[in-house]
Design an enzyme around this catalytic site. Structure first.
Site, PDB file in Angstrom:
ATOM      1  N   PRO A  10       0.786  -1.230   0.000  1.00  0.00           N
ATOM      2  CA  PRO A  10       0.000   0.000   0.000  1.00  0.00           C
ATOM      3  C   PRO A  10       0.825   1.291   0.000  1.00  0.00           C
ATOM      4  O   PRO A  10       1.837   1.397   0.689  1.00  0.00           O
ATOM      5  CB  PRO A  10      -0.827  -0.102   1.286  1.00  0.00           C
ATOM      6  N   ASN A  11       0.333   2.217  -0.797  1.00  0.00           N
ATOM      7  CA  ASN A  11       0.859   3.592  -0.907  1.00  0.00           C
ATOM      8  C   ASN A  11       2.149   3.707  -1.710  1.00  0.00           C
ATOM      9  O   ASN A  11       2.627   4.813  -1.942  1.00  0.00           O
ATOM     10  CB  ASN A  11       1.042   4.241   0.484  1.00  0.00           C
ATOM     11  N   ARG A  18       4.962  11.032  -2.279  1.00  0.00           N
ATOM     12  CA  ARG A  18       4.619  10.688  -0.898  1.00  0.00           C
ATOM     13  C   ARG A  18       5.838  10.898   0.006  1.00  0.00           C
ATOM     14  O   ARG A  18       6.858  10.236  -0.167  1.00  0.00           O
ATOM     15  CB  ARG A  18       4.235   9.207  -0.893  1.00  0.00           C
ATOM     16  N   TYR A  23      11.069   8.940   1.308  1.00  0.00           N
ATOM     17  CA  TYR A  23      11.020   7.891   0.282  1.00  0.00           C
ATOM     18  C   TYR A  23      11.637   8.312  -1.046  1.00  0.00           C
ATOM     19  O   TYR A  23      11.708   7.505  -1.971  1.00  0.00           O
ATOM     20  CB  TYR A  23       9.562   7.454   0.063  1.00  0.00           C
ATOM     21  N   ASN A  74       8.141  -5.524  -1.007  1.00  0.00           N
ATOM     22  CA  ASN A  74       7.999  -4.390  -0.096  1.00  0.00           C
ATOM     23  C   ASN A  74       6.526  -4.362   0.309  1.00  0.00           C
ATOM     24  O   ASN A  74       5.689  -3.813  -0.411  1.00  0.00           O
ATOM     25  CB  ASN A  74       8.418  -3.070  -0.750  1.00  0.00           C
ATOM     26  N   ALA A  77       3.127  -1.011   4.776  1.00  0.00           N
ATOM     27  CA  ALA A  77       2.526  -1.050   6.123  1.00  0.00           C
ATOM     28  C   ALA A  77       2.071  -2.448   6.522  1.00  0.00           C
ATOM     29  O   ALA A  77       2.011  -2.769   7.724  1.00  0.00           O
ATOM     30  CB  ALA A  77       1.362  -0.062   6.188  1.00  0.00           C
ATOM     31  N   GLU A  98      12.651  -9.485   1.683  1.00  0.00           N
ATOM     32  CA  GLU A  98      11.910  -8.334   2.209  1.00  0.00           C
ATOM     33  C   GLU A  98      12.700  -7.058   1.909  1.00  0.00           C
ATOM     34  O   GLU A  98      13.915  -7.010   2.111  1.00  0.00           O
ATOM     35  CB  GLU A  98      11.752  -8.500   3.726  1.00  0.00           C
ATOM     36  N   HIS A 100      12.680  -2.680   2.224  1.00  0.00           N
ATOM     37  CA  HIS A 100      12.120  -1.390   2.638  1.00  0.00           C
ATOM     38  C   HIS A 100      13.043  -0.285   2.162  1.00  0.00           C
ATOM     39  O   HIS A 100      14.268  -0.401   2.289  1.00  0.00           O
ATOM     40  CB  HIS A 100      11.964  -1.305   4.158  1.00  0.00           C
ATOM     41  N   ARG A 107      12.577   4.238  12.873  1.00  0.00           N
ATOM     42  CA  ARG A 107      11.449   5.176  12.775  1.00  0.00           C
ATOM     43  C   ARG A 107      10.521   5.004  13.994  1.00  0.00           C
ATOM     44  O   ARG A 107      10.990   4.725  15.083  1.00  0.00           O
ATOM     45  CB  ARG A 107      10.742   4.955  11.431  1.00  0.00           C
TER      46      ARG A 107
HETATM   47  C1  DQA Z   1       8.233   1.018   3.872  1.00  0.00           C
HETATM   48  C2  DQA Z   1       8.301   1.172   5.391  1.00  0.00           C
HETATM   49  C3  DQA Z   1       6.948   0.922   6.025  1.00  0.00           C
HETATM   50  O1  DQA Z   1       7.029   1.092   7.437  1.00  0.00           O
HETATM   51  C4  DQA Z   1       5.928   1.897   5.485  1.00  0.00           C
HETATM   52  O2  DQA Z   1       4.642   1.603   6.016  1.00  0.00           O
HETATM   53  C5  DQA Z   1       5.898   1.968   4.002  1.00  0.00           C
HETATM   54  C6  DQA Z   1       7.155   1.913   3.274  1.00  0.00           C
HETATM   55  C7  DQA Z   1       9.571   1.389   3.198  1.00  0.00           C
HETATM   56  O3  DQA Z   1       9.736   1.023   2.036  1.00  0.00           O
HETATM   57  O4  DQA Z   1      10.408   2.042   3.817  1.00  0.00           O
HETATM   58  O5  DQA Z   1       4.858   2.173   3.400  1.00  0.00           O
HETATM   59  O6  DQA Z   1       7.967  -0.335   3.570  1.00  0.00           O
END
Ligand code: DQA
Length: 150
Positions: A10-11, A18, A23, A74, A77, A98, A100, A107
């Site tokens: 998501p997002n 964003r 990011y 990735n 959330a 995984e 990020h 964080r």
């Molecule tokens: C994320 C880190 C997550 O905590 C966050 O909710 C994201 C992006 C990252 O790529 O740093 O949406 O996965």
């Protein structure tokens, strides 16, 4: 030819606009093009998908883990909240890496809850967009060492 599938949660469709201070300013579609370029240089194929839906992410992990050599995930959330995504990763037929962009451990406290960490093959975190290149290299290295141990 090796096939690595990049799945985004998501997002991530809003990457570039964003919270760019966290990011970066590269959009998801620009990132896809970058991954395709890196993959072409490495002689492998990539598929690049993003969803805001937990159920779709679960289905994709199940589907692509049977079709591809490795998944770079990735889960955004859902990393911190989703038992369903965790169970899909635990049952995956191919290694899941995984990824990020940020380092969630540095964080907010709630991002230190990680439901995926002990079911993934490996992790890349905190390298921003370059993490995708590192994850692709890592996925190919995992495939090569799996071949050697056959
Ligand atoms: C994320 C880190 C997550 O905590 C966050 O909710 C994201 C992006 C990252 O790529 O740093 O949406 O996965």
């Amino acid at each position: 030819m090796r096939h690595v599938v990049f799945l985004g949660g998501p997002n991530l469709d809003r990457l570039g606009e964003r919270e760019p201070e966290k990011y970066g300013t590269t959009s998801w579609s620009e990132l896809e093009t970058m991954c395709e370029t890196w993959a072409a240089r490495a002689g492998c194929r990539v598929t690049f998908l993003q969803t805001n839906s937990e159920g779709e992410l679960v289905e994709w992990i199940g589907h692509w883990s049977r079709q591809a050599d490795s998944i770079v995930l990735n889960a955004a959330a859902y990393t911190h909240t989703s038992v369903a995504v965790r169970d899909a990763v635990a049952a995956a037929a191919a290694p899941v890496i995984e990824l990020h962009l940020t380092n969630p451990d540095s964080r907010e406290a709630f991002r230190r809850t990680n439901l995926l960490a002990d079911v993934v093959a490996a992790g890349v975190r905190g390298f921003g967009i370059q993490g995708y290149r590192l994850a692709l290299d890592g996925a190919l290295a995992l495939c090569a060492s799996a071949d050697e141990s056959d």
